[in-house]
Write an enzyme that holds these catalytic residues in place. Sequence first.
Site, short mmCIF file in Angstrom:
data_model
loop_
_atom_site.label_atom_id
_atom_site.label_comp_id
_atom_site.label_asym_id
_atom_site.label_seq_id
_atom_site.Cartn_x
_atom_site.Cartn_y
_atom_site.Cartn_z
N HIS A 1 0.85 -1.19 0.00
CA HIS A 1 0.00 0.00 0.00
C HIS A 1 0.89 1.24 0.00
CE1 HIS A 1 -3.88 -1.94 1.81
NE2 HIS A 1 -3.36 -2.67 0.84
N GLU A 22 1.09 3.80 1.95
CA GLU A 22 1.68 4.14 3.24
C GLU A 22 2.87 3.25 3.57
OE1 GLU A 22 -2.90 4.39 3.99
OE2 GLU A 22 -1.53 3.37 2.61
N CYS A 69 -5.97 1.95 6.12
CA CYS A 69 -6.65 0.71 6.52
C CYS A 69 -6.02 0.22 7.82
CB CYS A 69 -6.52 -0.34 5.42
SG CYS A 69 -4.84 -0.98 5.20
N CYS A 100 -2.23 -0.65 7.49
CA CYS A 100 -1.38 0.53 7.42
C CYS A 100 -1.36 1.28 8.75
CB CYS A 100 -1.83 1.44 6.28
SG CYS A 100 -1.52 0.70 4.66
#
Length: 164
Positions: free
Chosen positions: A62, A64, A92, A95
């Site tokens: 992701h 992040e 999420c 993360c």
Amino acid sequence: MEGSKAIASPLDDSGYMGLALELAREAGAAGEVPVGAVIVWGGEVVGRGFNQPIGRHDPTAHAEVMALRDAAVRLGNYRLPGCTLYVTLEPCAMCAGAIMHARIDRVVFGARDPKTGAAGSIIDLFAESRLNHHTAIVGGVLAEQCGSLLSSFFGARRGRTLVA
């Protein structure tokens, strides 16, 4: 003043979110969900990332996480105190956990995520008092631009154009 050098001032939250949006556009151009992130320390961007789980065959890639990895290498430390993470979409749960483990001081996000958001939309892991690190959260920075980018991407994937 004659002879003095102009000192570049750090950007504000909107300016750094603009940089994250540029990275989100890169993700979208690569066929990934358009989410981008930057990490700032002392007014300097020290980490950059955008969504890459499809291209990297990595469910943890992701935006992040990619930015955390980049900043950790650049700063030579897996802990990132004093840093602010700017991300175009609410983090999420995965993360959020990585952000807290890295000891990020502050997260600024753009659009809320009503399906997987872990900064207040579905759950608020950052507000959990039993956890040992607490990250300050600011949401809604350039939310319209961030949300529009995501809506356009998913609209195109569904084979239709969304009317603005």
